[in-house]
Design a protein around this motif. Structure first.
Motif, PDB file in Angstrom:
ATOM      1  N   LEU A 234       0.659  -1.263  -0.102  1.00 59.64           N
ATOM      2  CA  LEU A 234      -0.080   0.063  -0.075  1.00 59.64           C
ATOM      3  C   LEU A 234       0.840   1.127  -0.091  1.00 59.64           C
ATOM      4  O   LEU A 234       1.940   1.447   0.767  1.00 59.64           O
ATOM      5  CB  LEU A 234      -0.956   0.074   1.392  1.00 59.64           C
ATOM      6  N   LYS A 235       0.689   2.115  -0.801  1.00 57.05           N
ATOM      7  CA  LYS A 235       1.336   3.422  -0.824  1.00 57.05           C
ATOM      8  C   LYS A 235       1.100   4.243   0.092  1.00 57.05           C
ATOM      9  O   LYS A 235       0.477   5.621  -0.181  1.00 57.05           O
ATOM     10  CB  LYS A 235       1.287   3.934  -2.249  1.00 57.05           C
ATOM     11  N   GLY A 236       1.131   3.977   1.319  1.00 53.38           N
ATOM     12  CA  GLY A 236       0.731   5.107   2.474  1.00 53.38           C
ATOM     13  C   GLY A 236      -0.623   4.765   2.931  1.00 53.38           C
ATOM     14  O   GLY A 236      -1.467   4.552   2.380  1.00 53.38           O
ATOM     15  N   ILE A 237      -0.519   4.551   4.460  1.00 54.35           N
ATOM     16  CA  ILE A 237      -1.607   4.111   5.087  1.00 54.35           C
ATOM     17  C   ILE A 237      -2.923   5.237   5.054  1.00 54.35           C
ATOM     18  O   ILE A 237      -3.887   4.949   5.341  1.00 54.35           O
ATOM     19  CB  ILE A 237      -1.434   3.766   6.477  1.00 54.35           C
ATOM     20  N   ASP A 238      -2.223   6.481   4.731  1.00 53.72           N
ATOM     21  CA  ASP A 238      -3.261   7.714   4.977  1.00 53.72           C
ATOM     22  C   ASP A 238      -4.156   7.821   3.780  1.00 53.72           C
ATOM     23  O   ASP A 238      -5.064   8.533   3.654  1.00 53.72           O
ATOM     24  CB  ASP A 238      -2.524   8.976   5.085  1.00 53.72           C
ATOM     25  N   ARG A 239      -3.943   6.575   2.818  1.00 56.04           N
ATOM     26  CA  ARG A 239      -5.097   6.630   1.683  1.00 56.04           C
ATOM     27  C   ARG A 239      -6.481   5.938   2.358  1.00 56.04           C
ATOM     28  O   ARG A 239      -7.567   6.193   1.990  1.00 56.04           O
ATOM     29  CB  ARG A 239      -4.572   5.471   0.864  1.00 56.04           C
ATOM     30  N   TYR A 240      -6.223   5.362   3.604  1.00 55.64           N
ATOM     31  CA  TYR A 240      -7.447   5.004   4.310  1.00 55.64           C
ATOM     32  C   TYR A 240      -7.842   5.447   5.497  1.00 55.64           C
ATOM     33  O   TYR A 240      -9.299   5.451   5.845  1.00 55.64           O
ATOM     34  CB  TYR A 240      -7.448   3.411   4.377  1.00 55.64           C
ATOM     35  N   ILE A 241      -6.934   5.741   6.191  1.00 54.89           N
ATOM     36  CA  ILE A 241      -7.212   6.453   7.774  1.00 54.89           C
ATOM     37  C   ILE A 241      -6.471   7.653   7.746  1.00 54.89           C
ATOM     38  O   ILE A 241      -5.598   7.912   7.197  1.00 54.89           O
ATOM     39  CB  ILE A 241      -6.822   5.435   8.820  1.00 54.89           C
ATOM     40  N   PRO A 242      -6.956   8.626   8.306  1.00 56.68           N
ATOM     41  CA  PRO A 242      -6.432   9.919   8.759  1.00 56.68           C
ATOM     42  C   PRO A 242      -5.213   9.744   9.618  1.00 56.68           C
ATOM     43  O   PRO A 242      -5.374   8.954  10.961  1.00 56.68           O
ATOM     44  CB  PRO A 242      -7.245  10.523   9.481  1.00 56.68           C
ATOM     45  N   VAL A 243      -4.149  10.417   9.339  1.00 55.53           N
ATOM     46  CA  VAL A 243      -2.705  10.056  10.130  1.00 55.53           C
ATOM     47  C   VAL A 243      -2.404  11.388  10.693  1.00 55.53           C
ATOM     48  O   VAL A 243      -2.560  12.406  10.129  1.00 55.53           O
ATOM     49  CB  VAL A 243      -1.425   9.538   8.985  1.00 55.53           C
TER      50      VAL A 243
ATOM     51  N   PHE B 182     -14.461   4.018   9.108  1.00 58.43           N
ATOM     52  CA  PHE B 182     -14.021   4.076   7.698  1.00 58.43           C
ATOM     53  C   PHE B 182     -14.121   2.814   7.176  1.00 58.43           C
ATOM     54  O   PHE B 182     -13.940   1.826   7.659  1.00 58.43           O
ATOM     55  CB  PHE B 182     -12.365   4.396   7.841  1.00 58.43           C
ATOM     56  N   PRO B 183     -14.394   3.062   5.579  1.00 60.55           N
ATOM     57  CA  PRO B 183     -14.672   1.904   4.965  1.00 60.55           C
ATOM     58  C   PRO B 183     -13.605   0.921   4.818  1.00 60.55           C
ATOM     59  O   PRO B 183     -12.205   1.427   4.624  1.00 60.55           O
ATOM     60  CB  PRO B 183     -14.988   2.415   3.510  1.00 60.55           C
ATOM     61  N   VAL B 184     -13.699  -0.389   5.159  1.00 52.18           N
ATOM     62  CA  VAL B 184     -12.605  -1.428   5.199  1.00 52.18           C
ATOM     63  C   VAL B 184     -12.377  -1.564   3.567  1.00 52.18           C
ATOM     64  O   VAL B 184     -13.282  -2.117   2.830  1.00 52.18           O
ATOM     65  CB  VAL B 184     -12.764  -2.440   5.911  1.00 52.18           C
ATOM     66  N   PRO B 185     -11.182  -1.639   3.177  1.00 62.21           N
ATOM     67  CA  PRO B 185     -11.055  -2.059   1.387  1.00 62.21           C
ATOM     68  C   PRO B 185     -10.949  -3.585   1.390  1.00 62.21           C
ATOM     69  O   PRO B 185     -10.738  -4.311   2.462  1.00 62.21           O
ATOM     70  CB  PRO B 185      -9.708  -1.446   1.149  1.00 62.21           C
TER      71      PRO B 185
ATOM     72  N   THR C  36      -9.285   2.158  -4.021  1.00 63.14           N
ATOM     73  CA  THR C  36      -7.823   2.341  -3.830  1.00 63.14           C
ATOM     74  C   THR C  36      -7.825   3.279  -2.787  1.00 63.14           C
ATOM     75  O   THR C  36      -6.571   3.282  -2.187  1.00 63.14           O
ATOM     76  CB  THR C  36      -7.466   2.539  -5.284  1.00 63.14           C
ATOM     77  N   SER C  37      -8.650   4.322  -2.332  1.00 65.71           N
ATOM     78  CA  SER C  37      -8.218   4.883  -1.369  1.00 65.71           C
ATOM     79  C   SER C  37      -9.662   5.534  -0.791  1.00 65.71           C
ATOM     80  O   SER C  37     -10.633   5.424  -1.536  1.00 65.71           O
ATOM     81  CB  SER C  37      -7.470   6.284  -1.629  1.00 65.71           C
ATOM     82  N   ASN C  38      -9.528   6.181   0.408  1.00 64.90           N
ATOM     83  CA  ASN C  38     -10.804   6.702   0.938  1.00 64.90           C
ATOM     84  C   ASN C  38     -10.762   8.351   0.483  1.00 64.90           C
ATOM     85  O   ASN C  38     -10.143   8.985   1.046  1.00 64.90           O
ATOM     86  CB  ASN C  38     -10.785   6.541   2.566  1.00 64.90           C
ATOM     87  N   LYS C  39     -11.778   8.543  -0.348  1.00 60.12           N
ATOM     88  CA  LYS C  39     -11.635   9.938  -0.861  1.00 60.12           C
ATOM     89  C   LYS C  39     -11.684  11.012   0.303  1.00 60.12           C
ATOM     90  O   LYS C  39     -11.391  12.125   0.110  1.00 60.12           O
ATOM     91  CB  LYS C  39     -12.792  10.164  -1.809  1.00 60.12           C
ATOM     92  N   LEU C  40     -12.427  10.471   1.294  1.00 58.87           N
ATOM     93  CA  LEU C  40     -12.773  11.791   2.291  1.00 58.87           C
ATOM     94  C   LEU C  40     -11.323  11.903   3.073  1.00 58.87           C
ATOM     95  O   LEU C  40     -10.991  13.054   3.421  1.00 58.87           O
ATOM     96  CB  LEU C  40     -13.957  11.276   3.186  1.00 58.87           C
TER      97      LEU C  40
END
Lengths: 222, 202, 166, 391
Positions: free
Chosen positions: B120-129, B176-179, B189-193
Motif C-alpha cells: 500500500l502506498k501509504g496508510i493515509d489513503r484509508y485512515i487519517p494520520v 472508515f470503509p474497510v477496503p 483504492t483510497s478513501n476519498k474523504l
C-alpha cells in the motif's frame, strides 16, 4: 531445589530496582528531549546538499548531473536542471539544480546517492527529528531545506568530511596544474596563433576558464 | 480565558484551568499505544519502550493488546495490501479519541516498495494520520519526538468550532470503509474523504 | 414478614421465573443465579449466616458456574430457532408439580410451621460445626462418600474418552 | 493520646454521627463507613498503579512515568481523565444488558469484600461470625462477572479468556480456602476480627502471627500463590494473556467500563492482601510489642502495601505460565500441599505447647516439600507436552 530459579529471578529484579537508584549502570535511560545519546559518526538518516562558503545558493556543489536521481532505488530525488549557468563557489560557471527535491517520506537512507555523486555534493545527514503532521509540505524537502554548509558536514561526520576535503583539495591541485598546463598550452598556442589571428577567438574561452580558479586559489579548503 | 489574566492569577497562587485544558491535558498524557507491529520499524518501536529510550516516561508504556482500549495506533512498518484491510479494521475498532502515527517510509508512502504491486502506498489513503515520521527506520528518538509532536497537537486542539477533534464533531466520519481485495488492487483504492488526491507543485 | 422479605421473595420468584421462561439458555443460567442470590439473602434475613453464605459460595460460586460451563461446552448458548420448549413439557410439568407437592408437604408438616414458634434461636457457626461432626457425622460422611464417588466416576469417564480419541 | 490516634477514625465517625438526629444515626454510621471505603481504596488504586508502573520500570533499568506532574505523580489522574472520557463501545451483536452489568457486578462484589476486613482496632465495617465465609462467598461471585463479561461480548477471545479465567479461579479457590481453613482450625473462629485478635499477643516481644509457625509459613506461601492466581496477577495472568487472547475477557470493553474492570482487579488485589494480612500477618497488630503505640491502621495499610509491592515484584520477575502448567500446579502441587497443611495444623494443635510440635510440624512440611521437589514437580511433569492436533 524447587523454587530456586524463582528466588534467583526475584533477587535479580530486586538488584535492578535498588541498583537503579544508586548506579548509573542499572538505570540506562537517556531522557531524550533533555539529554541525547551521542550519535555514532557513521550514523545517517537522510541526504543533504553540501555547499561551500556562506551563500547556500551560490555554493552548492551540486551541478545537477542527475546521476543520483537515476540511481536512487525508491526514486525519491527530483532534479530540474537549470537552463543557464551560474558561477559556483570557485567562480566557474556551472549548471546548477533549479529544483532539487528529496521526498523523505520515500527515502530509505541507502546512501547510494552519496556513493554515486562524483562531486561530493550530496552527503548523509544525521538529523532525525523530522516528524510532522504535514504529509506533503513537511516531508518534501526542497533545495533550500537540503542545503547545509560544509562546516555542518564537518560537525556531523568529521573524519569523512576531512577525507572529502583532502580529496577535493588534491583534485583541485590536479585541476590547477592541468589548468596551468592548459593555460600554458593556450598561451603557447596564443603566442603561436598570434601570427595566425583566425583561431584566437576559439582559444579565448579556455583561458577565462582556467584563469578564474587560479585567481582565488585559497577559495575552498577550510 | 485571557492568557495574561491567567498568568497574573498564577503568580498570585491561583491556578485556573478550563475543561478544555483539563481534558486535553488528560488525554495528551495518557496515550496508550496499541500493541502491534508490522515490519522492521516495529523493532525500533520496541526499542523505544525499552530501558534506553523508555517511552514509559511519557506515560505511554501501556501497550494495550485490544484496540478498544488503545488510543494510539503506531503503524510501524510496511503495510502490504493483504494487511491493509486488517489495519483499517483495527482502526475502526478503536474507541475515540484515537490517533495514528505513521512510522517509517513504508507506512507513509510505501517507501522502497512504492513501486511494488503488493504494498500500500501509504496508510493515509484509508485512515487519517496525525503524525508522520520519515526514516527507514526512524530512530527511537524520532518516535519519541513524534510522540511529543502528537501531544502538542492534542494540547492545541480546541474542543469546539473549527478544528475540533473528530469525536466531538457530529458530522465527522466515525467508521472508515474497510477496503477489500479486488481483482487487481484493493477496492476502493483510497478513501476519498481522507485522501483528497494531492497536487504537488514543484 | 416485612418489606425486606417481600422484596427478596419477589426477587427470588422473578429470578426463578426468568430462569424458566427466558429463551437464551445463558440468560436462564444467569437468572438462576439471581434466584440463588435471593434465596441466600432470605437466609441472611433469617439470621442464618452460615446457610446464606454457603448458599452463595456453593450455588453462585460453583453450581451456577458449572451450569454455565455445561451450556457453553454443549453449544447451548445459541438461541434455538424453533422455540425452547421441549416436546415432553407435560412430563416436565408433572415432575415439577410432584417435587413442589413433596416440598410443600414437608414444609407444612415440619414442626415450626405447626407450632408457630416466635423466634429462631441464633445459631453460631461453631454450633453448626459441632452438630455436623457430632450428631450428624454419619450423614455428612455418606454425602462426602457420594461426592467422592461422583468425582472418581467423572475422572474415569474423562479418562475413558481420552483413550478413545487416541 | 496514643489510643486517640489509634482510634481516630472511629472517634471521628462517632462524632460525625453524633451530630445527626438519633433516627438517622444507624444509617449514617453505615453510610460513613461505606463512603470511607469507597474513597480510600480507589485512591490507593491510583497510588498502586503509579507505584507499579514506576516499580516495574525500575526493575527493568528504566525510569517509568516521570513527566506528568512532579515525578509523574499526576499520571493516574491523566489516565483517569482519559479513560473516563473515552468512547464507550458496545459491539452490535453483544448482549447489551449483561455487557453493561458485568463490570458493575465485579466492582460491587469486590467492594463488598472490604466489609469484613479489619483495617485496625475496632475498624471493621461488619463484624460477623462468619466473615471469612462471607469473603469467600463474595469472592466466588466475581467469577460470575468474569463469565458475564466474556460471554456477553460475543467475541471468541473474550469467551476463551472468560473460560480460562473461570477455570483458573475455581481451581485456585480450593487451595485458597484450604489454606485459610488452617487458620480457622487454630483460632476456632470464622470471624476475621477474632482471628486478628488471637494473633495480637506477644512472647518475648515477638508476635504470635500465624506466619511464624511452620504450618503458617507453608500456608502463607500457598495462600499467596493461590491469591495471585485468584486475582489474575502475573505469573498467572493467562486470562488476559495478550500473546494469545488479545485482552481476555475484557477485550471488548473500552472507556469507563474498562476502567471499572481495571479498578475491580486492583481492588481484588487489595482485598485479598487484606485477607492474607488478617489471616497470617497478624492484621493490624504491631510486629514487635514495643511498637504498640503506632496506630493499628498504619500497620494494616503498611502490611497491605507491602504485599502489593511483593505482587508487583513478582510481576516484574516471572513470565506467564502455560495453561496446562497452571492447572497441574494447582491440582498436583498447591492443593496436596494445603491438604497436608491441614494435617500439619491438626498436629500442631494436638501436640500442645513445647518444642516437639515445632520439630514435628516443620519436619512434615519440609519432607513434603522435598518430596514434591524430587518427584511430583520435576521438569518432566511441568514441561513439554505432546500436542494433539485436530484432524
Amino acid at each position: 531445589m524447587l523454587g530456586e530459579g524463582i528466588l534467583k529471578g526475584l533477587a535479580e529484579t530486586a538488584r535492578n530496582a535498588v541498583g537503579s537508584f544508586v548506579s548509573k549502570d542499572r538505570l540506562t535511560t537517556v531522557e531524550y528531549p533533555e539529554e541525547r545519546l551521542p550519535l555514532p559518526e557513521a550514523s545517517r538518516n537522510f541526504p543533504f546538499l553540501v555547499y561551500d562558503g556562506t551563500d547556500w545558493e551560490k555554493g552548492l556543489r551540486c551541478v545537477a548531473c542527475q546521476i543520483c536521481e537515476k540511481e536512487c532505488p525508491p526514486k525519491c530525488i527530483y532534479i530540474d536542471k537549470s537552463k543557464d549557468k551560474k558561477p559556483d563557489a570557485f567562480g566557474r560557471p556551472q549548471i546548477y539544480p533549479a529544483k532539487f527535491d528529496i521526498d523523505i517520506s520515500v527515502c530509505m537512507s541507502c546512501q547510494i546517492c552519496v556513493e554515486v555523486c562524483p562531486f561530493e555534493a550530496i552527503k548523509m545527514d544525521t538529523q532525525y527529528e523530522l516528524s510532522t503532521d504535514d504529509r506533503f509540505g513537511g516531508l518534501l524537502l526542497d533545495r533550500k531545506e537540503l542545503a547545509k554548509s560544509n562546516e555542518y558536514y564537518h560537525q556531523i561526520h568529521p573524519t569523512e568530511a576531512s577525507e572529502v576535503d583532502a580529496k577535493l583539495a588534491a583534485e583541485k591541485v590536479k585541476a590547477d596544474a592541468k589548468a596551468k598546463a592548459a593555460a600554458g598550452a593556450a598561451a603557447a598556442k596564443a603566442a603561436a596563433a598570434a601570427a595566425a589571428p583566425k583561431p584566437a577567438e576559439a582559444a579565448a574561452k579556455p583561458v577565462v576558464l582556467a584563469d578564474a580558479p587560479a585567481a582565488k586559489p585559497q577559495g575552498e579548503g577550510d | 480565558m485571557e492568557e495574561g489574566l491567567k498568568i497574573e492569577l498564577g503568580k498570585q497562587g491561583v491556578f485556573v484551568t478550563t475543561i478544555e485544558e483539563l481534558y486535553n491535558w488528560g488525554r495528551k498524557n495518557s496515550v496508550w499505544p496499541m500493541q502491534f507491529g508490522l515490519a522492521c520499524c516495529a523493532i525500533e518501536m520496541i526499542a523505544t519502550t525499552m530501558a534506553r529510550y523508555d517511552l514509559a516516561r511519557f506515560g505511554a508504556e501501556v501497550f494495550r493488546p485490544s484496540p478498544r482500549q488503545a488510543d494510539l495506533m503506531i503503524i510501524s512498518g510496511t503495510v502490504t495490501k493483504k494487511m491493509a484491510p486488517q489495519v483499517v479494521r483495527l482502526y475502526n475498532q478503536m474507541a475515540e479519541p484515537r490517533y495514528v502515527i505513521a512510522m517509517g517510509a513504508c507506512a507513509i508512502s510505501g517507501g522502497p516498495f512504492k513501486q511494488g504491486y503488493n504494498v500500500l502506498k501509504g496508510i493515509d489513503r484509508y485512515i487519517p494520520v496525525d503524525v508522520h515520521i520519515p526514516g527507514c527506520p526512524p530512530r527511537p528518538e524520532a518516535l519519541l519526538q513524534a510522540f511529543m509532536t502528537l501531544q502538542k497537537k492534542i494540547e492545541e486542539q480546541p474542543l469546539t468550532g473549527e478544528g475540533r477533534p473528530r469525536h466531538l464533531d457530529a458530522e465527522a466520519q466515525g467508521e472508515f470503509p474497510v477496503p477489500v481485495q479486488g481483482e487487481h488492487d484493493l477496492e476502493p483504492t483510497s478513501n476519498k474523504l481522507v485522501w483528497p488526491l494531492p497536487v504537488v507543485i514543484r | 414478614m416485612n418489606l425486606v422479605f417481600y422484596v427478596l421473595a419477589g426477587l427470588t420468584v422473578l429470578g426463578g421465573l426468568a430462569a424458566v421462561l427466558l429463551k437464551n439458555t445463558v440468560h436462564c443460567a444467569l437468572a438462576l443465579t439471581v434466584a440463588f442470590a435471593g434465596l441466600a439473602l432470605l437466609f441472611l434475613e433469617l439470621d442464618a449466616q452460615f446457610a446464606g453464605f454457603a448458599q452463595i459460595l456453593v450455588y453462585i460460586g460453583a453450581v451456577a458456574i458449572l451450569v454455565v460451563f455445561a451450556i457453553l461446552l454443549t453449544r447451548g448458548s445459541e438461541t434455538p430457532e424453533d422455540g425452547v420448549f421441549s416436546h415432553t413439557w407435560l412430563a416436565g410439568l408433572a415432575v415439577a408439580a410432584a417435587v413442589f407437592a413433596v416440598l410443600g408437604w414437608a414444609v407444612i408438616q415440619s414442626a415450626p410451621a405447626l407450632t408457630h414458634e416466635s423466634a429462631a434461636p441464633v445459631v453460631t457457626v461453631n454450633q453448626i460445626g459441632n452438630a455436623l461432626l457430632g450428631r450428624y457425622v454419619l450423614p455428612l460422611e455418606i454425602v462426602a462418600l457420594l461426592l467422592t464417588a461422583a468425582l472418581v466416576g467423572a475422572v474415569i469417564v474423562a479418562m475413558h474418552e481420552k483413550e478413545e480419541t487416541k | 493520646m496514643v489510643s486517640t490516634l489509634d482510634q481516630i477514625f472511629v472517634l471521628l465517625k462517632h462524632w460525625l454521627v453524633g451530630l445527626l438526629p438519633s433516627v438517622l444515626q444507624p444509617a449514617a454510621g453505615v453510610l460513613l463507613s461505606v463512603v470511607a471505603i469507597v474513597c480510600v481504596f480507589p485512591a490507593l488504586f491510583a497510588l498502586t498503579v503509579l507505584l507499579e508502573r514506576k516499580g516495574l520500570g525500575r526493575m527493568q533499568n528504566r525510569l517509568g512515568p516521570n513527566r506528568v506532574g512532579p515525578f509523574g505523580i499526576l499520571q493516574p489522574i491523566a489516565d483517569a481523565i482519559k479513560s473516563l472520557t473515552k468512547e464507550d463501545i458496545v459491539p452490535l451483536r453483544a448482549d447489551a444488558l449483561i455487557h453493561f452489568l458485568a463490570p458493575l457486578v465485579l466492582v460491587v462484589a469486590v467492594f463488598l469484600e472490604f466489609a469484613v476486613v479489619p483495617m485496625g482496632r475496632n475498624m471493621v465495617l461488619v463484624d460477623m461470625d462468619a466473615s471469612l465465609l462471607f469473603f469467600f462467598s463474595i469472592g466466588a461471585s466475581t467469577e460470575l462477572s468474569v463469565f458475564m463479561a466474556g460471554w456477553s461480548s460475543r467475541n471468541k477471545y473474550s469467551l476463551m479468556g472468560a473460560m480460562r479465567a473461570v477455570a483458573q479461579m475455581i481451581s485456585y479457590e480450593v487451595p485458597l480456602l484450604m489454606s485459610s481453613v488452617a487458620v480457622v482450625m487454630i483460632t476456632g473462629s470464622l470471624s476475621l476480627v477474632k482471628i486478628v485478635e488471637a494473633q495480637n499477643q506477644y512472647t518475648y516481644g515477638l508476635p504470635h502471627w500465624n506466619i511464624f509457625t511452620p504450618w503458617g509459613c507453608a500456608g502463607f506461601v500457598m495462600f499467596a500463590i493461590a491469591a495471585t492466581a485468584e486475582t489474575n496477577r502475573s505469573p498467572f495472568d493467562l486470562p488476559e494473556g495478550e500473546s494469545e487472547l488479545v485482552a481476555g475477557y475484557f477485550t471488548e470493553y473500552s472507556g469507563f467500563k474498562f476502567a471499572l474492570f481495571f479498578l475491580g482487579e486492583y481492588l481484588g488485589m487489595f482485598s485479598i492482601s487484606g485477607l492474607g494480612t488478617a489471616l497470617f500477618l497478624g492484621g493490624w497488630s504491631a510486629p514487635f510489642s514495643f511498637l504498640w503505640w503506632v496506630p493499628s491502621w498504619i500497620w494494616f495499610f503498611g502490611k497491605v502495601m507491602l504485599s502489593i509491592c511483593v505482587l508487583i515484584w513478582v510481576r516484574g520477575t516471572l513470565p506467564r505460565l502455560r495453561q496446562d502448567q497452571l492447572m497441574n500446579f494447582a491440582w498436583k502441587f498447591v492443593l496436596p500441599m494445603t491438604l497436608l497443611n491441614l494435617v500439619d495444623v491438626a498436629l500442631w494443635r494436638f501436640l500442645g505447647e513445647g518444642w516437639l510440635r515445632w520439630v514435628v510440624c516443620s519436619a512434615v512440611m519440609l519432607v513434603a516439600y522435598v518430596a514434591a521437589a524430587l518427584t511430583g514437580l520435576r521438569r518432566d511433569h511441568i514441561g513439554p507436552r505432546s500436542y494433539r492436533y485436530a484432524e
